[in-house]
Write a protein that holds these residues in place. Sequence first.
Motif, short mmCIF file in Angstrom:
data_model
loop_
_atom_site.label_atom_id
_atom_site.label_comp_id
_atom_site.label_asym_id
_atom_site.label_seq_id
_atom_site.Cartn_x
_atom_site.Cartn_y
_atom_site.Cartn_z
N LEU A 142 -46.30 71.13 31.30
CA LEU A 142 -46.64 70.40 32.52
C LEU A 142 -47.38 69.10 32.18
CD1 LEU A 142 -46.84 70.06 35.56
CD2 LEU A 142 -48.85 71.54 35.55
N LEU A 143 -48.32 69.21 31.25
CA LEU A 143 -49.11 68.02 30.87
C LEU A 143 -48.19 66.88 30.44
CD1 LEU A 143 -52.03 66.94 30.39
CD2 LEU A 143 -51.76 67.65 28.02
N ALA A 144 -47.12 67.25 29.72
CA ALA A 144 -46.20 66.22 29.21
C ALA A 144 -45.49 65.48 30.34
CB ALA A 144 -45.17 66.87 28.28
N ARG A 145 -45.40 66.11 31.52
CA ARG A 145 -44.70 65.48 32.64
C ARG A 145 -45.63 64.65 33.52
NH1 ARG A 145 -39.79 67.55 34.04
NH2 ARG A 145 -39.71 65.63 35.24
N LEU A 146 -46.94 64.77 33.30
CA LEU A 146 -47.90 64.03 34.13
C LEU A 146 -48.03 62.61 33.60
CD1 LEU A 146 -50.62 66.81 34.52
CD2 LEU A 146 -48.72 66.26 36.06
N ARG A 147 -48.15 61.64 34.52
CA ARG A 147 -48.15 60.24 34.10
C ARG A 147 -49.51 59.57 34.18
NH1 ARG A 147 -42.65 58.11 36.96
NH2 ARG A 147 -41.20 59.21 35.63
N THR A 148 -50.38 60.06 35.05
CA THR A 148 -51.66 59.37 35.24
C THR A 148 -52.81 60.37 35.26
OG1 THR A 148 -51.61 59.57 37.65
CG2 THR A 148 -50.53 57.62 36.69
N ASP A 149 -54.01 59.87 35.07
CA ASP A 149 -55.20 60.73 35.16
C ASP A 149 -55.34 61.29 36.57
OD1 ASP A 149 -55.75 60.26 32.55
OD2 ASP A 149 -57.47 58.95 32.89
N ASP A 150 -54.93 60.52 37.60
CA ASP A 150 -54.99 61.03 38.97
C ASP A 150 -54.12 62.28 39.12
OD1 ASP A 150 -56.79 59.15 40.07
OD2 ASP A 150 -55.18 57.68 40.30
N GLU A 151 -52.93 62.25 38.50
CA GLU A 151 -52.05 63.43 38.59
C GLU A 151 -52.65 64.62 37.87
OE1 GLU A 151 -47.71 61.14 38.99
OE2 GLU A 151 -48.12 62.38 37.24
N LEU A 152 -53.20 64.38 36.70
CA LEU A 152 -53.84 65.47 35.95
C LEU A 152 -55.04 66.02 36.73
CD1 LEU A 152 -54.25 67.21 33.43
CD2 LEU A 152 -55.50 65.31 32.39
#
Length: 237
Positions: free
Chosen positions: A123-133
């Motif tokens: 999942l982490l690999a698909r996140l693009r921004t700190d907001d998404e994380l």
Amino acid sequence: MIAGHALDRGPGVIVVVPGSPAATAGLRPGDVLLAIDGNALPAETALSVPFDAARAHARADMVLDMLTHTGTGVSTISLWRDGVVSTVGMAPLPACPSRVHLARSNQRNAYADGRHVFLTTGLLARLRTDDELAFVIAHEMAHNILHHATIMRGSDVKHGLGRTLGRSGRIVRETERAADARAGDLMIDAGFDPVAGAGVLDRLGGSGLGIDLFAAHDSAASRIAAMRGVVDARRVR
Ligand SMILES: [Zn+2]
């Protein structure tokens, strides 16, 4: 390695965060913690014992409990350093109620068990921004803060397909909406953008994520709109 680093005597310190209570107390990487206020900390088991993840987690929880139960008073920590036992006084600070773990897995998943938050490398690999994380972590952390795991167990919420239907489905949807709302507040407090973060639901929603983040089956659009409502409510306050 365990004996060589005295880890058969207790948990070892790997890192000391600058400015933390541990740093103020004078703890150093390499120290081995023996006891808190005279209560012995659990030691690592011998290498001859097969690794048991559940036992490892239980041991980590036990150490955390002992540190947490010291409250805000000064505790005496006994430690082992360079072959000598010494003691330091440490005054803890209230902090985050959940620990966040990164699990090595290609599954795109995130979940909360009431105490810990897990997200996968997939999942982490698909996140693009700190907001998404931040959205993923805040949503799961909100489940823990709101005691949803206990509520689910107490209400006998069904697993699998039954999870989306009838009474189980209603409880799941309610807890998911509550988790989103609390996540929005947590994100604002921490300086993240909840609406941008929740955008991950729209971006990844169609890619077959069978994860807690989509458990409620509310549309991404309605959840992002609800998140906008959380932000607006905070502006009015
Ligand atoms: Zn959820």
